[in-house]
Scaffold this motif. Structure first.
Motif, PDB file in Angstrom:
ATOM      1  N   SER A 104      38.016 -25.304  22.003  1.00  0.00           N
ATOM      2  CA  SER A 104      37.172 -26.264  22.726  1.00  0.00           C
ATOM      3  C   SER A 104      36.566 -25.650  23.973  1.00  0.00           C
ATOM      4  CB  SER A 104      38.037 -27.462  23.106  1.00  0.00           C
ATOM      5  OG  SER A 104      37.337 -28.291  23.977  1.00  0.00           O
ATOM      6  N   SER A 105      35.324 -26.060  24.249  1.00  0.00           N
ATOM      7  CA  SER A 105      34.655 -25.521  25.429  1.00  0.00           C
ATOM      8  C   SER A 105      35.188 -26.154  26.706  1.00  0.00           C
ATOM      9  CB  SER A 105      33.143 -25.757  25.322  1.00  0.00           C
ATOM     10  OG  SER A 105      32.906 -27.043  24.800  1.00  0.00           O
ATOM     11  N   SER A 106      35.601 -27.402  26.599  1.00  0.00           N
ATOM     12  CA  SER A 106      36.005 -28.095  27.836  1.00  0.00           C
ATOM     13  C   SER A 106      37.479 -27.890  28.146  1.00  0.00           C
ATOM     14  CB  SER A 106      35.692 -29.580  27.718  1.00  0.00           C
ATOM     15  OG  SER A 106      36.174 -30.057  26.486  1.00  0.00           O
ATOM     16  N   ARG A 107      38.312 -27.976  27.127  1.00  0.00           N
ATOM     17  CA  ARG A 107      39.744 -27.833  27.409  1.00  0.00           C
ATOM     18  C   ARG A 107      40.321 -26.649  26.662  1.00  0.00           C
ATOM     19  NH1 ARG A 107      40.446 -33.819  29.041  1.00  0.00           N
ATOM     20  NH2 ARG A 107      38.222 -33.751  28.637  1.00  0.00           N
ATOM     21  N   PRO A 108      41.179 -25.872  27.274  1.00  0.00           N
ATOM     22  CA  PRO A 108      41.615 -24.614  26.664  1.00  0.00           C
ATOM     23  C   PRO A 108      42.510 -24.800  25.444  1.00  0.00           C
ATOM     24  CG  PRO A 108      42.711 -24.976  28.791  1.00  0.00           C
ATOM     25  CD  PRO A 108      41.681 -26.035  28.665  1.00  0.00           C
ATOM     26  N   SER A 109      43.338 -25.823  25.419  1.00  0.00           N
ATOM     27  CA  SER A 109      44.316 -25.887  24.334  1.00  0.00           C
ATOM     28  C   SER A 109      43.832 -26.708  23.148  1.00  0.00           C
ATOM     29  CB  SER A 109      45.611 -26.508  24.857  1.00  0.00           C
ATOM     30  OG  SER A 109      45.314 -27.826  25.281  1.00  0.00           O
ATOM     31  N   ARG A 110      42.577 -27.077  23.152  1.00  0.00           N
ATOM     32  CA  ARG A 110      42.120 -27.929  22.061  1.00  0.00           C
ATOM     33  C   ARG A 110      41.174 -27.189  21.133  1.00  0.00           C
ATOM     34  NH1 ARG A 110      40.732 -33.087  24.298  1.00  0.00           N
ATOM     35  NH2 ARG A 110      42.524 -33.851  25.459  1.00  0.00           N
ATOM     36  N   PHE A 111      40.965 -27.810  19.947  1.00  0.00           N
ATOM     37  CA  PHE A 111      40.056 -27.209  18.973  1.00  0.00           C
ATOM     38  C   PHE A 111      38.979 -28.203  18.591  1.00  0.00           C
ATOM     39  CE2 PHE A 111      42.080 -23.253  18.173  1.00  0.00           C
ATOM     40  CZ  PHE A 111      43.393 -23.479  18.524  1.00  0.00           C
ATOM     41  N   ASP A 112      37.793 -27.661  18.415  1.00  0.00           N
ATOM     42  CA  ASP A 112      36.638 -28.484  18.069  1.00  0.00           C
ATOM     43  C   ASP A 112      36.307 -28.351  16.596  1.00  0.00           C
ATOM     44  OD1 ASP A 112      34.382 -28.343  20.923  1.00  0.00           O
ATOM     45  OD2 ASP A 112      36.191 -29.494  20.503  1.00  0.00           O
ATOM     46  N   GLN A 113      35.709 -29.418  16.073  1.00  0.00           N
ATOM     47  CA  GLN A 113      35.196 -29.329  14.698  1.00  0.00           C
ATOM     48  C   GLN A 113      33.732 -29.741  14.743  1.00  0.00           C
ATOM     49  OE1 GLN A 113      38.485 -31.804  13.953  1.00  0.00           O
ATOM     50  NE2 GLN A 113      38.901 -30.834  11.993  1.00  0.00           N
ATOM     51  N   PRO A 114      32.839 -28.786  14.952  1.00  0.00           N
ATOM     52  CA  PRO A 114      31.437 -29.156  15.187  1.00  0.00           C
ATOM     53  C   PRO A 114      30.765 -29.826  13.996  1.00  0.00           C
ATOM     54  CG  PRO A 114      31.677 -26.779  15.006  1.00  0.00           C
ATOM     55  CD  PRO A 114      33.036 -27.330  15.044  1.00  0.00           C
ATOM     56  N   ILE A 115      31.054 -29.348  12.783  1.00  0.00           N
ATOM     57  CA  ILE A 115      30.342 -29.889  11.617  1.00  0.00           C
ATOM     58  C   ILE A 115      30.695 -31.357  11.412  1.00  0.00           C
ATOM     59  CG2 ILE A 115      29.777 -29.534   9.218  1.00  0.00           C
ATOM     60  CD1 ILE A 115      31.080 -26.807   9.436  1.00  0.00           C
ATOM     61  N   GLN A 116      31.999 -31.607  11.417  1.00  0.00           N
ATOM     62  CA  GLN A 116      32.424 -32.993  11.168  1.00  0.00           C
ATOM     63  C   GLN A 116      31.909 -33.917  12.261  1.00  0.00           C
ATOM     64  OE1 GLN A 116      34.405 -30.508  10.407  1.00  0.00           O
ATOM     65  NE2 GLN A 116      35.636 -30.991   8.618  1.00  0.00           N
ATOM     66  N   ALA A 117      31.962 -33.405  13.506  1.00  0.00           N
ATOM     67  CA  ALA A 117      31.556 -34.258  14.632  1.00  0.00           C
ATOM     68  C   ALA A 117      30.079 -34.594  14.544  1.00  0.00           C
ATOM     69  CB  ALA A 117      31.873 -33.553  15.954  1.00  0.00           C
ATOM     70  N   SER A 118      29.250 -33.593  14.279  1.00  0.00           N
ATOM     71  CA  SER A 118      27.815 -33.870  14.241  1.00  0.00           C
ATOM     72  C   SER A 118      27.464 -34.760  13.060  1.00  0.00           C
ATOM     73  CB  SER A 118      27.015 -32.571  14.197  1.00  0.00           C
ATOM     74  OG  SER A 118      27.463 -31.775  13.145  1.00  0.00           O
ATOM     75  N   GLN A 119      28.147 -34.560  11.949  1.00  0.00           N
ATOM     76  CA  GLN A 119      27.927 -35.427  10.776  1.00  0.00           C
ATOM     77  C   GLN A 119      28.200 -36.879  11.146  1.00  0.00           C
ATOM     78  OE1 GLN A 119      27.297 -34.198   7.373  1.00  0.00           O
ATOM     79  NE2 GLN A 119      26.806 -36.354   7.253  1.00  0.00           N
ATOM     80  N   TRP A 120      29.347 -37.054  11.817  1.00  0.00           N
ATOM     81  CA  TRP A 120      29.714 -38.417  12.179  1.00  0.00           C
ATOM     82  C   TRP A 120      28.727 -39.025  13.162  1.00  0.00           C
ATOM     83  CZ3 TRP A 120      31.104 -41.003  16.651  1.00  0.00           C
ATOM     84  CH2 TRP A 120      31.591 -42.295  16.435  1.00  0.00           C
ATOM     85  N   LEU A 121      28.239 -38.207  14.091  1.00  0.00           N
ATOM     86  CA  LEU A 121      27.280 -38.732  15.069  1.00  0.00           C
ATOM     87  C   LEU A 121      26.002 -39.175  14.376  1.00  0.00           C
ATOM     88  CD1 LEU A 121      27.695 -36.242  18.032  1.00  0.00           C
ATOM     89  CD2 LEU A 121      28.124 -38.678  18.097  1.00  0.00           C
ATOM     90  N   LYS A 122      25.568 -38.405  13.383  1.00  0.00           N
ATOM     91  CA  LYS A 122      24.349 -38.789  12.652  1.00  0.00           C
ATOM     92  C   LYS A 122      24.544 -40.136  11.970  1.00  0.00           C
ATOM     93  CE  LYS A 122      23.084 -34.164  11.413  1.00  0.00           C
ATOM     94  NZ  LYS A 122      23.291 -33.199  10.360  1.00  0.00           N
ATOM     95  N   ASN A 123      25.703 -40.294  11.319  1.00  0.00           N
ATOM     96  CA  ASN A 123      25.961 -41.558  10.626  1.00  0.00           C
ATOM     97  C   ASN A 123      26.027 -42.717  11.609  1.00  0.00           C
ATOM     98  OD1 ASN A 123      26.079 -40.150   8.275  1.00  0.00           O
ATOM     99  ND2 ASN A 123      28.306 -39.985   8.258  1.00  0.00           N
ATOM    100  N   PHE A 124      26.675 -42.445  12.743  1.00  0.00           N
ATOM    101  CA  PHE A 124      26.789 -43.473  13.767  1.00  0.00           C
ATOM    102  C   PHE A 124      25.411 -43.927  14.229  1.00  0.00           C
ATOM    103  CE2 PHE A 124      28.944 -45.777  16.967  1.00  0.00           C
ATOM    104  CZ  PHE A 124      28.215 -45.663  18.132  1.00  0.00           C
ATOM    105  N   LYS A 125      24.523 -42.942  14.356  1.00  0.00           N
ATOM    106  CA  LYS A 125      23.175 -43.264  14.805  1.00  0.00           C
ATOM    107  C   LYS A 125      22.481 -44.172  13.804  1.00  0.00           C
ATOM    108  CE  LYS A 125      19.133 -40.724  16.186  1.00  0.00           C
ATOM    109  NZ  LYS A 125      18.566 -39.410  16.359  1.00  0.00           N
ATOM    110  N   ILE A 126      22.623 -43.844  12.510  1.00  0.00           N
ATOM    111  CA  ILE A 126      21.945 -44.647  11.488  1.00  0.00           C
ATOM    112  C   ILE A 126      22.464 -46.080  11.498  1.00  0.00           C
ATOM    113  CG2 ILE A 126      21.547 -44.926   9.014  1.00  0.00           C
ATOM    114  CD1 ILE A 126      21.901 -41.933   8.713  1.00  0.00           C
ATOM    115  N   THR A 127      23.783 -46.214  11.655  1.00  0.00           N
ATOM    116  CA  THR A 127      24.364 -47.555  11.551  1.00  0.00           C
ATOM    117  C   THR A 127      24.000 -48.424  12.751  1.00  0.00           C
ATOM    118  OG1 THR A 127      26.231 -46.427  10.557  1.00  0.00           O
ATOM    119  CG2 THR A 127      26.515 -48.741  11.043  1.00  0.00           C
ATOM    120  N   ASN A 128      24.052 -47.818  13.930  1.00  0.00           N
ATOM    121  CA  ASN A 128      23.952 -48.640  15.139  1.00  0.00           C
ATOM    122  C   ASN A 128      22.670 -48.378  15.893  1.00  0.00           C
ATOM    123  OD1 ASN A 128      26.678 -49.783  14.936  1.00  0.00           O
ATOM    124  ND2 ASN A 128      27.276 -47.657  15.179  1.00  0.00           N
TER     125      ASN A 128
END
Lengths: 356, 414
Positions: free
Chosen positions: B182-206
């Motif tokens: 993760s860019s913000s916190r050292p001990s965490r891990f990011d999942q960019p693909i899943q996150a962006s996918q979900w954001l796109k869906n969220f946008k369509i729904t709401n």
């Protein structure tokens, strides 16, 4: 030098000089006897008599070994004792050790058909199949005898066509192999058909009941197969609901089932629902088949326990157990139908041993 | 006069189900026999019977398309999801087999079942000024938990709520191709693909909420990029979609914003109700099948997305509801026989989710099975002539034991 030259040389100078004969090396198969051309092995009567004596003595020894009475030792006892003393795991029953009377082991052979001067005893010897033709001769004689009897009855005025008929249901004509065994001769298919046609002609005559014993010699009784199965007893629990218990086996799997009446089609196996225990569709189809066949799908509740082997074998074991339990709820005709559908036959296939 | 008679017949049909179909046909025939001599009345009767003709077969359908009005009278009946709603609400939300079915049948029909009705009634009566209630749909495999969840979500959508829908939380803890620190916190891990996918869906729904809601604080993504306070939420989401690296953090920010603004506690204009719907919620507290670079197993705590979702699951906000469903099918390291909440959630999950309202989902009962069977027949899905007979139906009942998903798979092979 080539062989033919040597031969010609020997021919010229045969009287004067003894020329050396060259050995021709050929394979030893030329020297061996051609076994197939000799025909089936012939046993002399003395040989067979000796075998019979040895068999009797052996039977007494065996009875002694098994501590049973030698006088009343039957063939079944012999089979039992041999199976006990020489246990065999071979699948083919004919390959297992056995001890039988020499009559059954050695093929029947005809004695010599002609006298010391070479003259045959039987008048039909030169037909080649003397027993077969003499049998046909006998049958035709009987047909003629019955016709004469018919004429006599007609003359007296006592001719009736509704005489006692011979019951032929539940029996079949002897097969060609069985007739060959009886006649100790080979007959062809056409000969066999000719014989059967002649017997049928004999049967078509009104007074054939006179020759009943003769005809029944050529018919074999068929057993009713379905009477072999033992039907599990129908028990009643305190509420008055009928239930039956049965077992089944397949490969190494053993299953035991309680089939309860007036249920709603729930099936519990080893405490779990059958949908969870058998996720594979094929196994559930196996469970369904006996109930579907008999047409009692939503009527029973089944409680079963099964162990051993894999999922398919367990399903097969359960299916056999269900079919057996259903026998007590079903009529006679249905039992026969189930037997013919193969629901009541235990699958004999087992895993073969490892061979090098 | 004829039109109001028609409506009355429809209502009777809805309540009573199968038996009335026969009597309706009988009354139709009866009407034919008593045709009066005048031509006008003849025409009127003919019109009514002609228009009523398609209905006798569709006893298992209801024309009530709004989940708000579904009641006990509708149990066992199929209602059609409007195609526009499917596109908006469920871009990836429906189970894959159901999506195939929609494609095949050219319509998306959902059965109205008691668990969903129960949930909808709870939602109608809940008090939204208090912290949100957690509802957990649990049950055996293939009994219809995800479909019930979708039904309830459709209700929320028609009511105009803001929907945060995670179709399957298991997808976030397994099979991740890119796992970035993760860019913000050292001990965490990011999942960019899943996150962006979900954001796109969220946008369509709401779509409609995105311009109304504003951010409450300043978010700094990198040295050069930041989102100022008071920006519409749509911008935040675009930021996440465009910049994949920070998309997981954007998800966290979005969720935080929604939590703060859900009850309408901040600016008065954006008063909305928030529903958080998570399918496969047992993924949040189980084990992952992802590995870190030094080949040790990743804990779900260490994933940004999971961490933020867990925060949503806590009931320290107000003005909404948390709908969840357990799922064994996608879960990792869980035996197939596990279906109870405490087995699937584990101790940790159970403690965090408690207190919750459990809603149990079970196999079809007689009426529901009948309805499903008629629906497949109507759609010409059961092709074999034997399946139309009584014995064929009994066979189907036996083979699937009235389990919805197994019935569906069984019919697909026929």
């Amino acid at each position: 030098m080539p062989l033919w030259l040597i031969v010609s040389a020997t021919m010229d100078a045969v009287s004067s000089v003894k020329l050396p004969v060259r050995q021709i090396y050929v394979s030893s198969s030329l020297w061996k006897k051609n076994l197939a051309a000799a025909g089936p092995q012939k046993f002399t009567q003395e040989f067979i008599d000796k075998q019979v004596e040895e068999f009797e003595v052996g039977k007494r020894h065996l009875a002694n070994m098994m501590e049973e009475d030698p006088e009343t030792f039957t063939q079944e006892d012999i089979d039992r004792s041999i199976a006990y003393l020489f246990p065999s795991g071979l699948f083919e029953k004919r390959a297992r050790p056995f001890m039988k009377h020499p009559e059954e082991i050695f093929p029947k052979q005809t004695a010599i058909q002609w006298d010391a001067k070479g003259r045959p005893f039987h008048f039909l010897f030169y037909t080649g199949k003397q027993s077969y033709y003499s049998l046909l001769h006998d049958v035709y004689e009987k047909i003629l005898a019955i016709e004469r009897h018919q004429d006599k009855m007609r003359n007296k005025g006592l001719f009736t066509s509704d005489t006692k008929q011979i019951l032929l249901t539940g029996s079949r004509w002897l097969l060609k192999e069985e007739i060959e065994e009886n006649l100790v001769e080979n007959i062809s298919d056409q000969d066999y058909m000719r014989l059967i046609q002649l017997m049928e002609k004999l049967l078509s005559m009104p007074y054939c009941s006179l020759e009943k014993e003769f005809i029944l010699k050529f018919r074999k009784q068929l057993e009713v197969q379905s009477s072999k199965y033992e039907i599990p007893a129908l028990q009643y629990d305190p509420q008055g609901v009928a239930f039956s218990v049965a077992d089944g086996r397949r490969k190494t799997a053993k299953a035991s089932i309680t089939l309860r009446d007036s249920g709603s089609g729930n099936i519990t196996i080893n405490g779990r629902n059958y949908l969870h225990y058998f996720p594979v569709l094929q196994n559930r189809v196996q469970l369904m088949f006996p109930l579907l066949f008999v047409g009692m799908m939503g009527r029973f509740d089944i409680e079963g326990s099964v162990e051993g082997s894999g999922h398919s074998a367990q399903a097969g074991a359960l299916r056999l157990a269900i079919s057996r339990a259903l026998l007590s709820f079903v009529s006679e005709g249905e039992v026969e139908k189930m037997r013919q559908a193969g629901l009541l036959t235990a699958d004999p296939r087992i895993r073969e041993r490892k061979k090098p | 006069m004829t039109s109001c008679k028609r409506e009355k017949n429809k209502d009777i049909k809805k309540i009573n189900g199968v038996s009335f179909r026969i009597t309706k046909r009988a009354t139709q025939k009866f009407r034919h026999l008593h045709i009066p001599s005048s031509g006008q009345q003849l025409e009127a009767v003919a019109l009514e019977t002609a228009s009523a003709e398609p209905n006798p077969l569709s006893v298992f359908r209801t024309s009530e398309q709004d989940p708000t009005y579904h009641s006990e009278g509708h149990t066992g009946q199929y209602y059609m999801l409007p195609p526009a709603h499917i596109q908006k609400l469920f871009p990836y939300g429906l189970p894959p087999r159901f999506q195939l079915q929609i494609k095949t049948f050219n319509e998306g029909c959902v059965m109205v079942r008691p668990p969903a009705l129960e949930l909808i009634s709870y939602l109608k009566r809940a008090d939204y000024s208090k912290p949100p209630l957690r509802y957990v749909l649990h049950g055996d495999i293939g009994t219809g938990k995800t479909m019930s969840l979708c039904h309830v979500l459709h209700y929320c959508y028609t009511q105009g709520w803001l929907i945060v829908h995670i179709p399957d939380a298991h997808l976030w803890i397994k099979n991740c191709k890119e796992l970035l620190p993760s860019s913000s916190r050292p001990s965490r891990f990011d999942q960019p693909i899943q996150a962006s996918q979900w954001l796109k869906n969220f946008k369509i729904t709401n779509e409609r909420f995105l311009s109304k809601l504003k951010t409450t604080q300043r978010y700094v993504w990198t040295k050069r990029e930041s989102t100022k306070k008071g920006q519409p939420l749509g911008e935040l989401i675009d930021q996440g979609v465009n910049r994949m690296k920070s998309s997981s953090d954007v998800v966290g920010a979005v969720l935080r914003e929604l939590r703060l603004q859900a009850g309408g506690t901040t600016e008065g204009e954006g008063a909305f109700k928030l529903t958080v719907a998570v399918d496969g919620v047992n993924a949040l507290w189980g084990k992952t099948s992802l590995k870190k670079e030094d080949r040790t197993m990743c804990e779900p705590e260490e994933l940004t997305l999971i961490h933020n979702l867990r925060k949503m699951m806590k009931n320290n906000w107000s003005g909404g509801a948390i709908l969840t469903a357990l799922s064994q099918t996608g879960s990792v390291f869980k035996p197939r026989s596990a279906y109870l909440p405490n087995e699937l959630l584990g101790e940790e999950g159970f403690d965090s989710m408690e207190p919750f309202v459990p809603v149990s989902v079970s196999n079809y009962n007689e009426k529901e099975f009948e309805s499903c069977y008629l629906y497949y027949l109507d759609r010409s899905w059961l092709q074999h002539p034997h399946s139309r007979s009584e014995e064929g139906k009994k066979e189907l009942i036996f083979l699937c034991n009235k389990n919805p998903s197994i019935l569906e798979r069984l019919c697909a092979a026929l």
